[in-house]
Write an enzyme that holds these catalytic residues in place. Structure first.
Site, PDB file in Angstrom:
ATOM      1  N   ARG B  51       0.833  -1.209   0.000  1.00 41.31           N
ATOM      2  CA  ARG B  51       0.000   0.000   0.000  1.00 41.31           C
ATOM      3  C   ARG B  51       0.863   1.253   0.000  1.00 41.31           C
ATOM      4  O   ARG B  51       0.645   2.184  -0.777  1.00 41.31           O
ATOM      5  CB  ARG B  51      -0.869   0.035   1.271  1.00 41.31           C
ATOM      6  CG  ARG B  51      -2.189  -0.666   1.187  1.00 41.31           C
ATOM      7  CD  ARG B  51      -3.026  -0.385   2.449  1.00 41.31           C
ATOM      8  NE  ARG B  51      -2.244  -0.197   3.647  1.00 41.31           N
ATOM      9  CZ  ARG B  51      -2.319  -0.947   4.746  1.00 41.31           C
ATOM     10  NH1 ARG B  51      -3.175  -1.939   4.803  1.00 41.31           N
ATOM     11  NH2 ARG B  51      -1.557  -0.696   5.780  1.00 41.31           N
ATOM     12  N   LYS B 142      -9.908   6.404   3.290  1.00 40.76           N
ATOM     13  CA  LYS B 142      -8.674   5.740   3.736  1.00 40.76           C
ATOM     14  C   LYS B 142      -8.185   6.508   4.944  1.00 40.76           C
ATOM     15  O   LYS B 142      -8.015   7.723   4.881  1.00 40.76           O
ATOM     16  CB  LYS B 142      -7.617   5.785   2.642  1.00 40.76           C
ATOM     17  CG  LYS B 142      -6.348   5.036   2.995  1.00 40.76           C
ATOM     18  CD  LYS B 142      -6.476   3.581   2.676  1.00 40.76           C
ATOM     19  CE  LYS B 142      -5.549   2.676   3.440  1.00 40.76           C
ATOM     20  NZ  LYS B 142      -5.768   1.265   3.071  1.00 40.76           N
ATOM     21  N   ARG B 174     -11.329   2.410  11.161  1.00 37.01           N
ATOM     22  CA  ARG B 174     -12.388   2.243  10.154  1.00 37.01           C
ATOM     23  C   ARG B 174     -13.743   2.624  10.731  1.00 37.01           C
ATOM     24  O   ARG B 174     -14.565   3.260  10.081  1.00 37.01           O
ATOM     25  CB  ARG B 174     -12.451   0.778   9.673  1.00 37.01           C
ATOM     26  CG  ARG B 174     -11.313   0.355   8.784  1.00 37.01           C
ATOM     27  CD  ARG B 174     -11.552  -1.020   8.154  1.00 37.01           C
ATOM     28  NE  ARG B 174     -11.597  -2.107   9.117  1.00 37.01           N
ATOM     29  CZ  ARG B 174     -10.580  -2.929   9.381  1.00 37.01           C
ATOM     30  NH1 ARG B 174      -9.419  -2.790   8.768  1.00 37.01           N
ATOM     31  NH2 ARG B 174     -10.714  -3.901  10.254  1.00 37.01           N
ATOM     32  N   SER B 210     -11.090   1.946   4.895  1.00 35.23           N
ATOM     33  CA  SER B 210      -9.955   1.065   5.145  1.00 35.23           C
ATOM     34  C   SER B 210      -8.832   1.892   5.742  1.00 35.23           C
ATOM     35  O   SER B 210      -8.763   3.095   5.527  1.00 35.23           O
ATOM     36  CB  SER B 210      -9.522   0.352   3.877  1.00 35.23           C
ATOM     37  OG  SER B 210      -9.122   1.264   2.893  1.00 35.23           O
ATOM     38  N   GLU B 280     -16.181  -9.137   6.096  1.00 36.77           N
ATOM     39  CA  GLU B 280     -15.814  -9.233   7.508  1.00 36.77           C
ATOM     40  C   GLU B 280     -16.181 -10.596   8.069  1.00 36.77           C
ATOM     41  O   GLU B 280     -17.164 -11.201   7.669  1.00 36.77           O
ATOM     42  CB  GLU B 280     -16.578  -8.138   8.256  1.00 36.77           C
ATOM     43  CG  GLU B 280     -16.343  -8.156   9.733  1.00 36.77           C
ATOM     44  CD  GLU B 280     -16.906  -6.908  10.384  1.00 36.77           C
ATOM     45  OE1 GLU B 280     -16.114  -6.045  10.744  1.00 36.77           O
ATOM     46  OE2 GLU B 280     -18.143  -6.810  10.526  1.00 36.77           O
ATOM     47  N   GLY B 328     -11.304  -5.536   3.477  1.00 34.64           N
ATOM     48  CA  GLY B 328     -11.602  -6.299   4.692  1.00 34.64           C
ATOM     49  C   GLY B 328     -11.932  -5.422   5.876  1.00 34.64           C
ATOM     50  O   GLY B 328     -11.362  -4.339   6.027  1.00 34.64           O
TER      51      GLY B 328
END
Lengths: 333, 333, 333, 333
Positions: B51, B142, B174, B210, B280, B328
């Protein structure tokens, strides 16, 4: 070959043998058990002691002639469970037989000797039980792998192991078992075993093989169609086979399920009892020849875990059932 | 708020910025980029440097006002790719706006201050761009996480971090972002932010959040329906939202896809451009209230990786597309 | 070959280039950098993007002729840091030279062509810089590995990759590099390269090789003793080499440290600047021929990670320094 | 409290009980076994079924009053083995006693009730066996953890679990056990149990606690110095305790070993029988207040695995023995 029926139960841990009680509640005796095929919650790889634990507790309880096949790895939505293969007193449309190969020496694992031992055991059983090759629908095999210790034993004996990589030995063992199954069903393949092993691209739709450190022989379960069917309304068990061309081959899966869930007269309903599937990361590094996957470059997570999770997610999703048998590594199948 | 269009491209590695060339071949200029939303091939957890690498190479190339949102984790069949959110010169039916929150102090991550900062940034953008709350269809955020170093900074300042567990900080971050989004769209929620944070069960269908170590502010992308639609045959972009009630909720997925892929007159075809999904592991330990999953007891593999693999397997399978955005950790969404 | 000095600095993340500022504070210019040798905090395996990120940020800052060598994996007490190899204006007792091999084609990785390319590059440098084989003390090489994509490229060109296993390609690449180093120092070995490759048990104490997906050529750093020593009290840099016979060979480590830390007149103190070590799980499955280890049967954690953690624990413990360079996979060394 | 002796044996797998045969060859009977303390080769975390497998096979063989304590995780050079705590017919200088707490309800795990149950069991044993607090040298406890299922049970009963994170429950359980041990030895601590639990920084040098899913009560082993010593030349067993201030505290380790290995007259030799150690990643993110470690930000590998590998590498290296008991997670110790 005895008529067989299938019941499946969730397990609360790899040591959970309470399905035995539930079998009794369902009217079965321990002696009716032909085999226990389970998914356990380890990593499904070399050091998966959840499989060993399950084998340990179940093998002490099932008849001596019965076999256990535990496949580790319930990634994602896959749920630990056991599928009980049971002898039936009445015809069901499905027959089942179980057997074991001789103990394989460590240096035989993944070789032609391994494949031949599987072929031989299956063929003997087919003769004894009068199974026609054309009736065989699925052969499940659990076969050994190479640990560091077994590799050292091989080297100590002056031999060369098929691989020095314990994880890779799982794939080579599965592949030898699949060839063994293929050669048992199609006799003309037997002389080609060494060639098929070296060529590396043999495939049979009838095999589902998984390997583990918990055994030294091969545990073999043969499912076949029976010519004797039950009298309705007694339920009729039918088998359907298909190949997913890719890990995202939803159309083939859907077509198979549609076929399986369409009742045949005089039956008016159809229920899915169990799915047995193999999942694998395409060696090309691409899904469907197009989408780059990262399962083979992920050094934190072996590709069989990735593959089980993804294909398990699809099959469990589409069937609505997380107690499906999805096993990783589809060499030869 | 500018009309927007969407193009997506595979990437060959987290450092691959060749999609920029392909954008130009498709007639777009770098200045048209509003945001880059990508899936990269790391573990998607705290130490996912894929990332950071992607942010690094892309942030140097896109306009200063544009944002990048990279979500790590392409488990199973998910395939690394970037979705380019582009300004369009003509109406498309879809509008997009991007913004950033102020830099969050480490001790704000996962708290009401974090949520409020997100709310504020979104609301300012909505006012500037004249976006009506009822038109918002998806807000992607993000947001930062806590590393060991940031936790030490917090403690060094005499404050208490929301958690000492770096992986857990991802979930808390999150969740704060999701509440921030919710409160931006539904104004009456703003005073309840502290309560919603402590209560822990807030949910909004408009959020996809995320977290990552690669940033200290929040990157925000707002997608909304536009009242200005293109003149056919120019393509019309439409958005559809649904909630999967479980990780195997194939019926809901299928219903959504059927809706999305049914063309509205005068159009005669419909194509799926992109899926944005959150996955999840159900905290109850059960899928669908029934099937025991092992995602939360697997100490080798974090549950977000399991969940992405499984839900990614289902969505990619059913859509036939592995370049889908499955992220996720669905706290608050 | 220029006199060299060594400074090392901790890093706060793989993207941290602040050591550059600290170098300047210490009186060095960017142009003095010959090489950056770092430990980064990824898994040290195929998909270690911390290495790629570090290469990316550092390669943009160091001179074009300088090289970077990043080794992933700071398991246990190992701490992320960079060792800067710097040109010195005065003799130090240590010389350093850096070079790069030509770009290796994917099908060359791990083969005799790879080894020969390394040999050639080192030898050219030795001639240019007038380095005598007997003076070489350590050659560090960073070399490529095979990703799924590179394996597909090889197969697409009708060739056969050295392995289909991306993780195993790291070991094969390291081994080819080590042979290349050996043959550069001992000329008579060059014709034996293909034989040494197939034999598999070549070893040289002068090599430290690690592989990564972040490069396509080999980065090479040569450290040698210099005949020109500084005038005291200017510090004298000395090198000491030893082999740990096992991963728990504390006596050899202690003997080496005692030697290194004993000052030679007229110096009255001695300080340890850096340790460069390779760590590996013994392929026999035993530590010291006696203790069964589980590093090669652990499918959750690759053996190089285990080995770095354990040997790093020992070296960092005994030296009291966590900024030591301990790299995994000791093939050929 | 019976005089005790200690023998240790390697194991070839978690199911290996052949040490029993070796015990018999050494002249011991099964009834002499007080406890089996083993290291098994799983991940040492929540889903470590190697521990469960070992418990399963050993608990069926040892006396009902004996206990087993299996600690998972043989990272790096640590080697799977069992330490047998045996009743001796003659004084040895060492006494041992074993006991079990009552079964803990899932909601008690990690709470004051848990700590008190441990205190109570230890204190009862101390009274029964006439052990003076000042003579206690080490108390090993194996205690339960929270699985997803147990968390669901707690929630189903309307209670709140100490954590929703199964891995974190291991640390909380170890900490409660350590407090329980401390309060058993220092009576005045008992009323402070709830306070110590919430404060989080209690420490006692006498505790070594590890948690596992394989049990619901606590298994407790108490080692104490005996006032009765053997007549030379019969061997005298002595215990030595020290705290490593950091994971690289080699000086303390060396001082301890020097002390332990210095024979006391009339003995002329001294041998190390076993090391019991706890290892932990410093919560500050730094080793020794100085070196940044990455154990707490590594989402692929839990910090207890890192810590065992590193500290195991140091202790095994310095002692030359890989059959040492190094357990991860040092909360309260």
């Amino acid at each position: 070959m005895p008529p067989a029926t299938i019941l499946k139960f969730p397990t609360s841990s790899p040591a959970d043998t309470t399905p035995l009680t539930r079998l009794q509640e369902a009217g079965f005796k321990t002696q009716d058990i032909l085999g226990i095929v389970g998914k356990t919650e380890g990593n499904g790889c070399v050091n998966d002691f959840s499989r060993t634990l399950s084998s340990h507790v179940w093998d002490a309880l099932i008849p001596e002639t019965a076999i256990s096949i535990f496949s580790g790895g319930t990634e994602g939505v896959l749920s630990p469970h056991v599928t009980c293969i049971l002898e039936s007193y009445e015809p069901t449309g499905l027959n089942a037989a179980v057997t074991r190969s001789r103990v394989l020496e460590p240096w035989e694992v993944g070789t032609a000797e391994h494949a031949k031992a599987v072929t031989e055991s299956i063929r003997e059983t087919m003769i004894e039980e009068n199974i026609q090759p054309g009736d065989v629908r699925l052969v499940l095999v659990k076969c050994p792998l190479l640990t560091s210790e077994r590799i050292a034993t091989i080297q100590g004996s002056g031999r060369k192991p098929v691989t020095l990589d314990t994880y890779e030995s799982m794939a080579l063992s599965r592949y030898a078992s699949a060839i063994g199954i293929g050669a048992a069903i199609e006799t003309f393949l037997e002389p080609q075993i060494p060639y098929l092993l070296s060529k590396g691209d043999f495939q049979t739709p009838f095999a589902s093989c998984s390997s583990g450190a918990e055994l030294e022989d091969c545990h073999i379960l043969i499912l076949s169609d029976s010519r004797y069917t039950p009298s309705p309304p007694a339920p009729l068990l039918r088998t359907f086979t298909s190949t997913l061309n890719t890990a995202i081959d939803f159309p083939s899966l859907q077509a198979l399920l549609t076929k399986a869930l369409t009742p045949t007269a005089p039956y008016t309903t159809a229920t899915l009892l169990q799915v047995f599937a193999k999942a694998e990361a395409n060696p090309s590094g691409l899904v469907g020849g197009r989408f780059r996957h990262t399962m083979l470059t992920d050094s934190d997570l072996h590709s069989t875990r990735h593959a089980r999770a993804a294909v398990g997610g699809l099959i469990a999703g589409v069937t609505g059932d997380c107690w499906v048998y999805v096993s990783g590594g589809a060499e030869g199948t």
